[in-house]
Structure formats: C-alpha cells, structure tokens
Design an enzyme around this catalytic site. Structure first.
Site, mmCIF file in Angstrom:
data_model
loop_
_atom_site.group_PDB
_atom_site.id
_atom_site.type_symbol
_atom_site.label_atom_id
_atom_site.label_comp_id
_atom_site.label_asym_id
_atom_site.label_seq_id
_atom_site.Cartn_x
_atom_site.Cartn_y
_atom_site.Cartn_z
ATOM 1 C CG HIS A 139 74.701 144.418 -41.443
ATOM 2 N ND1 HIS A 139 74.715 144.075 -40.040
ATOM 3 C CD2 HIS A 139 76.068 144.566 -41.868
ATOM 4 C CE1 HIS A 139 75.854 143.904 -39.661
ATOM 5 N NE2 HIS A 139 76.674 144.020 -40.689
ATOM 6 C CE1 TYR A 150 78.122 142.751 -36.602
ATOM 7 C CE2 TYR A 150 78.251 144.684 -35.255
ATOM 8 C CZ TYR A 150 78.578 143.861 -36.365
ATOM 9 O OH TYR A 150 78.907 144.813 -37.453
ATOM 10 C CE LYS A 162 77.052 148.183 -38.615
ATOM 11 N NZ LYS A 162 77.625 147.508 -37.530
ATOM 12 C CG ASP A 182 79.152 149.803 -35.695
ATOM 13 O OD1 ASP A 182 78.440 150.708 -36.420
ATOM 14 O OD2 ASP A 182 79.358 148.534 -35.997
HETATM 15 N N1 LIG Z 1 79.090 146.831 -41.579
HETATM 16 C C1 LIG Z 1 79.685 145.731 -41.503
HETATM 17 O O1 LIG Z 1 79.448 144.765 -42.474
HETATM 18 C C2 LIG Z 1 80.681 145.424 -40.798
HETATM 19 C C3 LIG Z 1 81.846 144.449 -40.980
HETATM 20 C C4 LIG Z 1 82.832 144.218 -39.949
HETATM 21 C C5 LIG Z 1 82.730 145.022 -38.880
HETATM 22 N N2 LIG Z 1 81.970 145.775 -38.661
HETATM 23 C C6 LIG Z 1 82.045 146.793 -37.244
HETATM 24 O O2 LIG Z 1 83.354 147.152 -37.367
HETATM 25 C C7 LIG Z 1 83.796 146.954 -35.857
HETATM 26 C C8 LIG Z 1 85.468 146.703 -35.914
HETATM 27 O O3 LIG Z 1 85.847 145.765 -36.847
HETATM 28 P P1 LIG Z 1 86.354 144.363 -36.675
HETATM 29 O O4 LIG Z 1 85.667 143.847 -35.489
HETATM 30 O O5 LIG Z 1 86.012 143.482 -37.690
HETATM 31 O O6 LIG Z 1 87.911 144.478 -36.355
HETATM 32 P P2 LIG Z 1 88.893 145.569 -35.793
HETATM 33 O O7 LIG Z 1 88.297 146.318 -34.947
HETATM 34 O O8 LIG Z 1 89.763 146.146 -36.828
HETATM 35 O O9 LIG Z 1 89.866 144.578 -35.150
HETATM 36 C C9 LIG Z 1 89.153 143.740 -33.939
HETATM 37 C C10 LIG Z 1 90.366 142.608 -33.740
HETATM 38 O O10 LIG Z 1 91.532 143.252 -33.365
HETATM 39 C C11 LIG Z 1 92.056 142.880 -31.791
HETATM 40 N N3 LIG Z 1 92.439 144.164 -31.353
HETATM 41 C C12 LIG Z 1 91.666 145.000 -31.056
HETATM 42 N N4 LIG Z 1 92.583 146.148 -30.626
HETATM 43 C C13 LIG Z 1 93.777 145.642 -30.647
HETATM 44 C C14 LIG Z 1 95.144 146.350 -30.075
HETATM 45 N N5 LIG Z 1 95.114 147.479 -29.910
HETATM 46 N N6 LIG Z 1 96.152 145.502 -30.419
HETATM 47 C C15 LIG Z 1 95.994 144.379 -30.919
HETATM 48 N N7 LIG Z 1 95.017 143.649 -31.371
HETATM 49 C C16 LIG Z 1 93.703 144.503 -31.076
HETATM 50 C C17 LIG Z 1 90.723 142.599 -31.255
HETATM 51 O O11 LIG Z 1 90.976 141.380 -30.253
HETATM 52 P P3 LIG Z 1 90.198 141.425 -29.009
HETATM 53 O O12 LIG Z 1 88.878 141.856 -28.869
HETATM 54 O O13 LIG Z 1 90.569 140.071 -28.202
HETATM 55 O O14 LIG Z 1 91.066 142.425 -28.003
HETATM 56 C C18 LIG Z 1 89.869 141.970 -32.423
HETATM 57 O O15 LIG Z 1 90.153 140.487 -32.620
HETATM 58 C C19 LIG Z 1 83.070 145.475 -35.660
HETATM 59 O O16 LIG Z 1 83.158 145.276 -34.254
HETATM 60 C C20 LIG Z 1 81.657 146.018 -36.044
HETATM 61 O O17 LIG Z 1 81.245 146.697 -35.033
HETATM 62 C C21 LIG Z 1 80.930 146.273 -39.573
#
Ligand SMILES: NC(=O)c1ccc[n+]([C@@H]2O[C@H](COP(=O)([O-])OP(=O)(O)OC[C@H]3O[C@@H](n4cnc5c(N)ncnc54)[C@H](OP(=O)(O)O)[C@@H]3O)[C@@H](O)[C@H]2O)c1
Ligand SMILES: *[C@@H]1O[C@H](CO)[C@@H](O)[C@H](O)[C@H]1NC(C)=O
Ligand SMILES: *[C@@H]1O[C@H](CO)[C@@H](O)[C@H](O)[C@H]1NC(C)=O
Ligand SMILES: *[C@@H]1O[C@H](CO)[C@@H](O)[C@H](O)[C@H]1NC(C)=O
Length: 327
Positions: free
Chosen positions: A135, A73, A102, A68
């Site tokens: 997005h 980004y 996006k 994704d």
């Molecule tokens: N469409 C939109 O508007 C939108 C908005 C937000 C996100 N997104 C997409 O969704 C993806 C995921 O969402 P997100 O990045 O907000 O949050 P997430 O994937 O829910 O959480 C990521 C965070 O959790 C940590 N982490 C990951 N796996 C872990 C584990 N097993 N144990 C402990 N900590 C862990 C990561 O740290 P480290 O990297 O330091 O390991 C990072 O800080 C984004 O990367 C993006 O591609 C889209």
C-alpha cells in the site's frame, strides 16, 4: 478502452439468458491478466455503515468486474459477502472478476506479509487475489527514509509462487523508490496504484511505467470529491466548467468525463460510491466517448498540479519526492 469489449458480450448474454443488459457478460474463458484487467473498477475506501455488501453487490450487478480493496479500509469482511452476493446474482464465478487488495504498513517485513494476505483472503472470502499491492513504501514506525520495502517486496514475490496473489504491485512509490526496487528484484511490480486525475496528471511518471511495462491504476479519479480530502481549492473537479462543458457536449456527466479521460490514458480507474445511482452513473463512463479536442482541454487542467492524498507530515516520512505536488 479495452473494457468496452465487455459490452457486446453483454448483449449476447442477454439473448441467451434474458437478463438485464449490464448484468451478464459471458464468462471469461481465460484468466484475467494485466492485459485484460477491466479498466473500470470499483473503489471501496470509506464504504461504511450497514449496506457495504449491498453496494459492492450492486456494483457487480451493474457490470463492474474489478473491485479495489485494502486491509486498512477495515471493511473487507463486508466487501467479501458483497462480492459473493454479486457473483451469485449475476451467475458469474470468481475467475470472471478482478480483485485487488493491499498490504498495510503494519504487515511489512519478511515474516508478516503472508499473515497480511491471509487475513484479507479470509475476509474477502476468495482463494486468491488478482493483484496485491504494497500500500505504501513505508513500514509502520519507520521514521525517515528506509529501504525496508525491499524485504517486504521479496516476501510478496513468494505469494505469487504459492498462488495467493496472481500479480503483485506497489502503491504510492516515488521514482527513486521504484527505481531502487527495480534494481533489487528479479520480479518487477506488475502494477502501480497512485493518485491520478485531471488535476494531477503526472504524464512523465506515467510514461516511465509504460516503458517498464507496469500497469497503472488511478486512485481518487474524481480528484477531491472524497470528503476526507480538503476540496475547497481548486474548484471541485466535478464543478469544473471545462469538464461540465465537455460533459454537456458529449451527453455524459462530469464524473463520466473524468473517468473516460483516465481510461483514455490506459490507466484503470477505481471510483468509489456508496450510492446506487452514482455506481451506475460511473459505470456509464465506458460509454462516454471523448474527442481528441476534449482530451486536449482536459490535459490543460493539469498545469497547476494538485495532490489531495499526502500523509507525509503525520507519518514523518518523505513521500512523492520528485513527483508533481510532492515533497
Ligand atoms: N492506494 C491508495 O493509497 C489509495 C488512496 C486513495 C484511494 N484509493 C482507492 O481508490 C478508490 C477511489 O478513490 P477515492 O475513494 O479516494 O475517491 P473517488 O472515487 O475519486 O471519489 C469518491 C467520492 O466521490 C463521491 N462520488 C462518487 N461518484 C460520484 C458521482 N458520480 N457524482 C458525485 N459524487 C460522486 C463519493 O460519494 P458517495 O460514496 O457518497 O456516493 C465519494 O465521496 C478508493 O475507494 C480506494 O479503493 C487508494
Ligand atoms: C446505503 O445507505 C445510505 C444511507 O442510508 C444511502 O444513502 C445509500 O443510498 C445506501 N446505498 C446502497 C447501495 O444501498
Ligand atoms: C539502478 O541501477 C542503475 C544501473 O546500475 C543505476 O544507474 C541507477 O542509479 C540505480 N538507481 C537507483 C535508484 O538505485
Ligand atoms: C459543486 O456542485 C454541487 C452540485 O451541483 C454544489 O452543491 C456545490 O455547491 C458546488 N460547489 C462549488 C464549490 O461550486
């Protein structure tokens, strides 16, 4: 959990190529569609520093087949080489993985959409996207509510016709906006990416999408874990005792439980991590089997809905009207 079907295929591949388990599923013979989208994807927001490509490549080597991305980004030019390296190391081809990106708010409008996807295709080094989302339902500089997204959407439908995107979708729309869009297009969105996790479950909203045949991708599936969010209250999801207890009972980690719960609802989940061991841990969610009673307990965590991602104030627009913990 459709993606589980990858695992037996991987086992066959080992016998043929003597490669490590998760690395070499058989190549797909049919193009991926939203019926076969790998439910466990890899998020790339906040991947930064000098090992972005390495992290993405590692994700593909671990078994992720869905990446994704987004122009905003600011790292697609590093994610792209990571995809290429991952494909090379696994012997897979472009067609075997699902790549989403996006369109950012600054490329809305009839004449800007195509240049938006062109930059993304160039940076990612791919000839097409499997899925291209709008997005946000918000064009940069738009104050107050606007129906401008209708024109942007119309321009996005042309990308399917010219083959640059196999599917198009929306992200962060509210019910009024999505219904309005459905009323003004002959090409309904194939997918909707939105914030979803045990603290923000949006069951009714999910059902609406099921009814309309719109695939849903859950972003921030680990809730507030992303450090750009305020994760002080409620208790960080990965520390939640309900989650931890289930994890212990099923031999999973809390992150795997959160992701398995997301996939059990038919949504794809796209956890991000820049750490090899967490990338691997999160992929293990495919083998985390929850019982019905676990899911029931997790469902209860959604009673006090909490949304982490809401730029409404900064952008001076209403977002998420009528949704859980929305405006
Ligand atoms: N469409 C939109 O508007 C939108 C908005 C937000 C996100 N997104 C997409 O969704 C993806 C995921 O969402 P997100 O990045 O907000 O949050 P997430 O994937 O829910 O959480 C990521 C965070 O959790 C940590 N982490 C990951 N796996 C872990 C584990 N097993 N144990 C402990 N900590 C862990 C990561 O740290 P480290 O990297 O330091 O390991 C990072 O800080 C984004 O990367 C993006 O591609 C889209
Ligand atoms: C990337 O670099 C960071 C900081 O040095 C490190 O903690 C992380 O493990 C590295 N990730 C990968 C996939 O190499
Ligand atoms: C969409 O069209 C239906 C049928 O004409 C109408 O009832 C509904 O109010 C419209 N929704 C929006 C958001 O415009
Ligand atoms: C959550 O768990 C982590 C890792 O075990 C720990 O470092 C952190 O202090 C905990 N946070 C809270 C609010 O309990």
């Amino acid at each position: 959990m459709k993606s589980i079907s990858l695992l037996p295929l991987a086992a066959i591949a080992i016998a043929q190529h003597e490669a490590p388990a998760a690395q070499v599923p058989l190549q797909s013979t049919k193009p991926l569609t939203l019926d076969t989208i790998p439910l466990l994807g890899y998020g790339t927001w906040n991947l930064k520093g000098d090992n972005i490509s390495e992290a993405v490549s590692w994700a593909i080597q671990t078994g992720y087949r869905h990446i994704d991305c987004a122009a905003i980004y600011g790292n697609e030019d590093k994610v792209g080489p990571g995809i290429a390296d991952g494909l090379l190391k696994t012997g897979l081809s472009r067609e075997d993985i699902w790549v989403t990106s996006k369109l950012w708010n600054d490329h809305h409008g009839t004449n800007s959409v195509e240049s938006g996807i062109d930059a993304t295709l160039r940076d990612l080094g791919v000839g097409y996207l499997d899925l291209y989302h709008m997005h946000w339902p918000v064009a940069s500089g738009t104050f107050g509510n606007s129906i401008e997204y209708r024109d942007t959407w119309a321009a996005m439908t042309l990308l399917v016709q010219n083959g640059k995107a196999r599917h198009i979708g929306v992200s962060n729309f509210d019910p009024e906006q999505l219904k309005d869009l459905l009323n003004h297009t002959t090409h309904p969105p194939s997918a909707h990416q939105m914030e979803l996790h045990p603290y923000l479950q949006q069951d009714d909203w999910l059902k609406f999408h099921e009814k309309h045949g719109i695939h849903v991708t859950a972003y921030s599936p680990l809730a507030g874990t992303n450090p750009t969010y305020d994760n002080t209250d409620p208790t960080p999801l990965l520390n939640n005792t309900v989650l931890s207890k289930i994890a212990e009972k099923r031999g999973c980690t809390p992150a795997q439980v959160a992701l398995a719960w997301g996939m059990s609802r038919g949504t794809s989940v796209i956890p991000k991590s820049q750490h090899k061991e967490r990338i691997t841990e999160n992929f293990g969610a495919l083998e985390c089997v929850l019982k019905k009673k676990d899911v029931k307990k997790l469902d209860k965590l959604g009673e006090a809905a909490h949304r982490y991602n809401n730029p409404s104030k900064g952008w001076k627009v209403d977002l998420y009207k009528g949704l859980e913990d929305g405006n």
